[in-house]
Write a protein that holds these residues in place. Sequence first.
Motif, mmCIF file in Angstrom:
data_model
loop_
_atom_site.group_PDB
_atom_site.id
_atom_site.type_symbol
_atom_site.label_atom_id
_atom_site.label_comp_id
_atom_site.label_asym_id
_atom_site.label_seq_id
_atom_site.Cartn_x
_atom_site.Cartn_y
_atom_site.Cartn_z
ATOM 1 N N SER A 1 83.249 -49.343 54.413
ATOM 2 C CA SER A 1 84.305 -48.762 53.580
ATOM 3 C C SER A 1 84.458 -47.267 53.843
ATOM 4 N N ILE B 1 96.194 -47.452 51.951
ATOM 5 C CA ILE B 1 95.404 -48.219 52.917
ATOM 6 C C ILE B 1 96.080 -49.540 53.252
ATOM 7 N N TYR C 1 82.016 -40.719 47.415
ATOM 8 C CA TYR C 1 81.615 -42.032 47.917
ATOM 9 C C TYR C 1 80.373 -41.879 48.794
ATOM 10 N N SER D 1 87.488 -53.683 53.910
ATOM 11 C CA SER D 1 87.811 -52.399 53.286
ATOM 12 C C SER D 1 87.650 -52.489 51.776
ATOM 13 N N ALA D 2 88.061 -53.614 51.219
ATOM 14 C CA ALA D 2 88.035 -53.741 49.762
ATOM 15 C C ALA D 2 86.617 -53.884 49.215
ATOM 16 N N VAL D 3 85.787 -54.691 49.888
ATOM 17 C CA VAL D 3 84.437 -54.908 49.372
ATOM 18 C C VAL D 3 83.543 -53.749 49.768
ATOM 19 N N GLY D 4 83.061 -53.043 48.779
ATOM 20 C CA GLY D 4 82.216 -51.891 49.062
ATOM 21 C C GLY D 4 81.475 -51.504 47.806
ATOM 22 N N LEU D 5 81.173 -50.225 47.714
ATOM 23 C CA LEU D 5 80.452 -49.751 46.536
ATOM 24 C C LEU D 5 81.222 -50.039 45.251
ATOM 25 N N GLY D 6 82.548 -50.081 45.367
ATOM 26 C CA GLY D 6 83.367 -50.347 44.188
ATOM 27 C C GLY D 6 82.960 -51.646 43.506
ATOM 28 N N ASN D 7 82.661 -52.656 44.309
ATOM 29 C CA ASN D 7 82.305 -53.960 43.743
ATOM 30 C C ASN D 7 80.882 -53.992 43.210
ATOM 31 N N SER E 1 86.302 -46.611 57.041
ATOM 32 C CA SER E 1 87.758 -46.757 56.983
ATOM 33 C C SER E 1 88.394 -45.696 56.094
ATOM 34 N N LEU E 2 87.640 -45.209 55.103
ATOM 35 C CA LEU E 2 88.161 -44.076 54.317
ATOM 36 C C LEU E 2 88.322 -42.843 55.204
ATOM 37 N N MET F 1 96.649 -45.929 47.573
ATOM 38 C CA MET F 1 96.270 -44.801 48.420
ATOM 39 C C MET F 1 96.707 -45.054 49.866
ATOM 40 N N SER G 1 91.380 -51.266 47.092
ATOM 41 C CA SER G 1 91.880 -50.209 47.987
ATOM 42 C C SER G 1 93.395 -50.033 47.871
ATOM 43 N N TYR H 1 90.901 -49.160 42.806
ATOM 44 C CA TYR H 1 89.787 -48.707 43.638
ATOM 45 C C TYR H 1 89.208 -49.857 44.436
ATOM 46 N N SER H 2 88.911 -50.930 43.732
ATOM 47 C CA SER H 2 88.241 -52.051 44.359
ATOM 48 C C SER H 2 89.130 -52.717 45.408
HETATM 49 N N1 TRP Z 1 87.597 -50.553 47.914
HETATM 50 C C1 TRP Z 1 86.404 -49.865 48.275
HETATM 51 C C2 TRP Z 1 85.249 -50.331 47.405
HETATM 52 O O1 TRP Z 1 85.385 -51.222 46.621
HETATM 53 C C3 TRP Z 1 86.495 -48.392 48.127
HETATM 54 C C4 TRP Z 1 87.728 -47.856 48.667
HETATM 55 C C5 TRP Z 1 88.704 -47.341 47.954
HETATM 56 C C6 TRP Z 1 88.086 -47.812 50.017
HETATM 57 N N2 TRP Z 1 89.678 -46.950 48.802
HETATM 58 C C7 TRP Z 1 89.326 -47.244 50.056
HETATM 59 C C8 TRP Z 1 87.497 -48.212 51.185
HETATM 60 C C9 TRP Z 1 89.994 -47.084 51.234
HETATM 61 C C10 TRP Z 1 88.151 -48.060 52.354
HETATM 62 C C11 TRP Z 1 89.388 -47.498 52.382
HETATM 63 O O2 TRP Z 1 84.184 -49.800 47.511
#
Ligand code: TRP
Length: 476
Positions: free
Chosen positions: A330, A241, A102, A21-27, A333-334, A239, A236, A233-234
């Motif tokens: 990501s 999660i 996103y 969940s954490a590793v995504g576009l944010g990184n 899961s969002l 919010m 998660s 954000y990165s």
């Molecule tokens: N952390 C995710 C990223 O780095 C983005 C993200 C933020 C996310 N909140 C989330 C993903 C909740 C899944 C669920 O891209």
Amino acid sequence: MSEKRGSFSGKLGFVMAAAGSAVGLGNIWRFPYLAAEHGGGIFLLVYLILVLTFGYALMKAEIALGRKTGLSVIGAFKKLDQRWSFLGLLAALVPVLILPYYSVIGGWVCKYFFTFVSGGMPQTAEMAMVMTNDGLKETPVFFSNFTADPIEPLGWFLLFIGLTALVVLFGVDKGVEKVSKIMMPILIVLALSIAVYSLFLPGAMDGLAYYLIPDFSQFSATTVLAAMGQMFYSMSLAMGIMITYGSYMKKDVNLESSVKQIEMFDTGIAFMAGIMVILPIFSFGNLETISPGPGLMFNALPLVFNNMGVAGHFIGALFFLLVLFAALTSSISLMETVVSIFMDKFGWGRKLTCGVVFVISLVLGVPSSLGNGVWKDFTILGMDFLTFFDFMTNSVMMPLVALLTCVFIGFIIKPESIIEEARIGQNGKVGAFGRFRQETMFRAMIKYIAPVCIVLILLFSVMDAFNLLQYVGLSV
Ligand code: TRP
């Protein structure tokens, strides 16, 4: 309901799912462009300090809250104190606003993947003379031409969010989890190889110096705010999660070391992405010609792949496929979070909820998609739509949720309840320093340091936005 609640099989399952969940576009997309925009090394330094102190404490607190209550965000706050259920709602609103934009970026990644697969790599690195603030400069134009088109990006956005909705509609079964266990390690290997390759580009050392050596004159409240927003954000955070994930965590899993591993995973990928994206800019131009901003990754990486010659076609395609994959896991899961919030709140079925969330995201996403092209001139507080949604969630709502969460834990349910929860599953193997960090530092962080810092940062940034800082003798 609690009997039916599933749980992660063990520590590895939990850490992988949370890291997924954490590793995504944010990184890969967001971190490098923020670092480039906010002074490189100084941003990196502030970010690392925040991850190790505040980020650690908040992630630990959220996971423990979830495991303690066995509920997701709205229920968790409500169960512990009826008057604080509003905080659960506020936290739940964040993913509703993040998902649409996103998916717009996810659409851009789709476009790049298909362009590379169909042999269009040379186009992605096309340069042209473009008028910039300091005269005519040679700049990459593929990305700006693509996003300037009113229709095409919308199509890719639709594809990405459609794919996401499809998976959520059928339920996130073992498939996604299994595939991410295979794809995530490949992503690490590939990121590592491209990062090492970038180190050997001509002129890359200037980029490395910019990225690693902090220039303290670039330090400002906005740097800290941006770094803090990125951290939430990165990871998660802020919010709900991690509260939800914590509720699926077994009691015998070591919470402290899980948090450490998730942080290492997340920060490691972001750090490498910074090298992959920032170094080529110094090699093929400079920060002024390739303007830092949401397009940074899309402008910089094709230059690296083109430089690799024939192999670039293959590595580029593979790379964008993996970014696409990280983005999809990501976004799934969002959307899953948003869908489950709506289902709980309104008692609708899964199909109907998916449809509603899909339509809402579509409507909210369109301005973000057009805002980089035809609606460029329409700005809110000087920001295009995508940047505005990003700013509202990351720099306003998430700090607010984090602040209230700290107050809630520090003064309502007390830090002891989190410390006790974290101790379960630790088997007593903690040294004196570990205990100090886990208890004294955590207490100080949650009760005083973090809340005071957030308030100050928010205050500064609001004053900065309205140009008020000059009156108190500060300029940023
Ligand atoms: N952390 C995710 C990223 O780095 C983005 C993200 C933020 C996310 N909140 C989330 C993903 C909740 C899944 C669920 O891209």
